[in-house]
Scaffold this motif. Structure first.
Motif, mmCIF file in Angstrom:
data_model
loop_
_atom_site.group_PDB
_atom_site.id
_atom_site.type_symbol
_atom_site.label_atom_id
_atom_site.label_comp_id
_atom_site.label_asym_id
_atom_site.label_seq_id
_atom_site.Cartn_x
_atom_site.Cartn_y
_atom_site.Cartn_z
ATOM 1 N N GLN A 140 0.813 -1.215 0.000
ATOM 2 C CA GLN A 140 0.000 0.000 0.000
ATOM 3 C C GLN A 140 0.848 1.268 0.000
ATOM 4 O OE1 GLN A 140 -2.804 -0.769 3.324
ATOM 5 N NE2 GLN A 140 -4.432 -0.654 1.782
ATOM 6 N N GLN A 141 2.105 1.168 0.447
ATOM 7 C CA GLN A 141 2.997 2.318 0.398
ATOM 8 C C GLN A 141 3.250 2.772 -1.028
ATOM 9 O OE1 GLN A 141 4.256 4.104 3.040
ATOM 10 N NE2 GLN A 141 2.803 2.847 4.183
ATOM 11 N N PHE A 142 3.047 1.837 -1.977
ATOM 12 C CA PHE A 142 3.271 2.175 -3.387
ATOM 13 C C PHE A 142 2.256 3.199 -3.878
ATOM 14 C CE2 PHE A 142 3.420 1.133 -8.033
ATOM 15 C CZ PHE A 142 4.760 1.434 -8.217
ATOM 16 N N ASN A 143 1.210 3.432 -3.099
ATOM 17 C CA ASN A 143 0.237 4.467 -3.456
ATOM 18 C C ASN A 143 0.918 5.827 -3.622
ATOM 19 O OD1 ASN A 143 -2.393 5.609 -3.887
ATOM 20 N ND2 ASN A 143 -2.341 6.361 -1.787
ATOM 21 N N LYS A 144 2.038 6.060 -2.919
ATOM 22 C CA LYS A 144 2.765 7.318 -3.068
ATOM 23 C C LYS A 144 3.241 7.509 -4.515
ATOM 24 C CE LYS A 144 4.520 7.876 1.655
ATOM 25 N NZ LYS A 144 5.754 8.005 2.483
ATOM 26 N N HIS A 145 3.574 6.405 -5.159
ATOM 27 C CA HIS A 145 3.984 6.455 -6.561
ATOM 28 C C HIS A 145 2.859 7.035 -7.406
ATOM 29 C CE1 HIS A 145 6.278 4.781 -10.075
ATOM 30 N NE2 HIS A 145 5.060 4.650 -10.604
ATOM 31 N N TYR A 146 1.637 6.592 -7.135
ATOM 32 C CA TYR A 146 0.477 7.078 -7.894
ATOM 33 C C TYR A 146 0.106 8.498 -7.498
ATOM 34 C CZ TYR A 146 0.131 2.189 -9.274
ATOM 35 O OH TYR A 146 0.404 0.959 -9.783
#
Length: 398
Positions: A140-146
Motif C-alpha cells: 500500500q505504500q506504493f500508493n505514493k507512486h500514484y
C-alpha cells in the motif's frame, strides 16, 4: 516536418478506427490479421495520441468498457513497444527514481507468492496469512507512486501536451489498484478466507500493477523524455519530494524557489496591512487545507499546513480543476462549480472517513461586492476531535 506530422496523424486516425472496431466486433482475430502492419509499427507517441482520442470520445461516461478494450489493445502493441529504441532516463532523475520504485514494487509482489501458495494448500495457516497481510500493507505504500503521478506528473503533462487525456484513464487504473489492495486486506482479515475470492483479488492486483508499470516505462516515460524539457523534469523531482517516494528516494535536493517571498511588501487587506510572509504564516497555521480556484476554473493557490490531509504540490498551479479529480467523480465537482457560477448555491459540504480520521470538505463560492462569481475555495479539516467535544472549556482553563 509537415509530411511527418501528416503521416503520424494518418496512422493515429487509423489506430483509432482499429480500436473502435476492436470494441465493437466479435471477429477480433480477422480484424487483427487485417491490421498486422499498423500494429507492428506502433510507437509510444501514437499510443498516447490514440488514447487521447478514445478518452475524449468516452466523455467520462464509463471507463470500464474502455479499460477492458485498453488491456486488449496494448497487449497487441506489446512487441513493437518493447522493440522501440527509447531514451533511457538519467540515473537518479525523476523518471529513473519512478522506475526504481517500480522495480521495488515488482520484487515485493514476487515475495508475496510463497504465502499465497501456502494459503492455497493450507487456508488456515496463520503464519502465511500474517505474512501476506504484512506484505500487502507494505504494498500500500506504493500508493505514493500514484500520488506523485496524479499531483506532479499529470498536471505537468497537461501543460506541455495537447494529447494529455490518456492520463485520466491511467488515474482510473490507479483507483482500481487501491480498491483491490483494500479488498484483499479485508478478505485476509476474515475468520475464514474465501480462497476463490482471494485468488481473484490477487490475480487482478498483480495484473494491474504489472500492466501500469509496462505502460509507464514503455509508453509514458519514453515520450516524456522526447517532449518535456530537462529542467521541467527536474522540477517534478523536487515537487515529488513533498509527497515522498514509496521505497527508493534520491538524496535530498535544494529547492531553488525557497526564497520566493523576500521583498517584505505590505498588502492592504482592508482590515489591516500585513506582509506577504505574514500572509503565508497565517494561512499555513490554520488547522485546515485551503485550495483556491479562480473564476476561470484554474487552481491558483493552496496552503501548506503542518499536517496536510490530501497531497498538493506546486505542479497543480495553473491546472484546470476538473483535471485534479479522478474521472469517475469529477462530474460532482463540475456540478458544484456550475451551481456556484449560476448563483444557485454558495457552499457545499461533505464528510468522509479517511484512514482513521473524519474529514470535513467544504466548498465556498467567492463573490465580489457586486455579487459576481470570482472563484471557489476548498477547505478541508480533520474533525474527529471536534466531534468529541463535551461541556465547556473556558479560556482560563487552557
Amino acid at each position: 516536418m509537415s509530411e511527418f506530422t501528416h503521416n503520424k496523424q494518418e496512422r493515429v486516425n487509423a489506430l483509432a478506427h482499429f480500436a473502435r472496431e476492436m470494441m465493437a466486433t466479435t471477429n477480433k482475430v480477422r480484424l487483427v490479421k487485417a491490421n498486422e502492419k499498423l500494429i507492428g509499427e506502433v510507437i509510444p507517441s501514437e499510443v498516447i495520441a490514440l488514447f487521447d482520442i478514445l478518452v475524449k470520445e468516452n466523455d467520462r461516461r464509463d471507463y470500464r468498457i474502455l479499460k477492458t478494450a485498453t488491456n486488449k489493445i496494448i497487449h497487441l502493441f506489446h512487441l513493437p513497444l518493447i522493440a522501440y529504441p527509447a531514451i533511457k532516463p538519467a540515473k537518479n532523475s525523476f523518471l529513473d527514481v519512478l522506475t526504481q520504485n517500480n522495480t521495488a514494487m515488482e520484487n515485493l509482489l514476487k515475495s508475496m507468492k510463497a504465502a499465497i501458495k501456502i494459503l492455497n494448500q493450507h487456508p488456515k495457516d496463520q503464519q502465511a496469512c500474517a505474512d501476506l497481510k504484512g506484505k500487502t500493507h507494505e504494498l500500500q505504500q506504493f500508493n505514493k507512486h500514484y500520488l506523485i503521478k496524479e499531483n506532479v506528473l499529470f498536471p505537468t503533462l497537461e501543460k506541455h501536451w495537447e494529447d494529455f487525456h490518456c492520463v485520466q484513464l491511467m488515474w482510473s487504473y490507479h483507483d482500481d489498484i487501491r480498491q483491490l489492495m483494500k479488498a484483499l486486506l479485508q478478505e485476509l482479515n476474515e475468520t475464514t478466507i474465501n480462497l476463490r475470492k482471494m485468488n481473484r483479488l490477487v490475480g487482478d492486483l498483480f495484473f494491474n500493477l504489472f500492466a501500469i508499470r509496462f505502460r509507464e516505462e514503455r509508453i509514458l516515460f519514453p515520450h516524456i523524455l522526447e517532449t518535456i524539457p530537462k529542467d521541467v523534469i527536474h522540477q517534478m523531482l523536487l515537487d515529488s519530494l513533498e509527497i515522498g517516494f514509496p521505497y527508493f528516494s534520491p538524496t535530498s535536493i535544494a529547492d531553488s524557489d525557497s526564497d520566493i517571498f523576500t521583498n517584505g511588501t505590505m498588502v492592504n487587506l482592508g482590515t489591516g496591512k500585513v506582509s506577504s510572509e505574514q500572509i503565508i504564516q497565517i494561512l499555513n497555521h490554520l488547522p485546515v487545507d485551503i485550495t483556491f480556484v479562480d473564476e476561470h476554473d484554474t487552481v491558483r493557490f493552496f496552503s501548506t499546513p503542518k499536517k496536510r490531509i490530501f497531497p498538493r504540490t506546486k505542479a497543480i498551479l495553473g491546472r484546470k480543476v476538473h483535471n485534479c479529480h479522478p474521472p469517475e467523480s469529477v462530474h460532482v465537482v463540475e456540478e458544484i462549480v456550475d451551481a456556484f457560477k449560476k448563483g444557485n448555491k454558495d457552499q457545499a459540504s461533505f464528510w468522509i472517513n479517511f484512514k482513521e480520521d473524519k474529514i470535513l470538505i467544504q466548498y465556498f463560492a467567492l463573490r465580489n461586492e457586486l455579487g459576481e462569481y470570482k472563484g471557489v475555495i476548498e477547505v478541508t479539516q480533520e474533525i474527529a476531535g471536534i466531534q468529541q467535544l463535551k461541556g465547556e472549556r473556558r479560556l482560563l482553563d487552557w
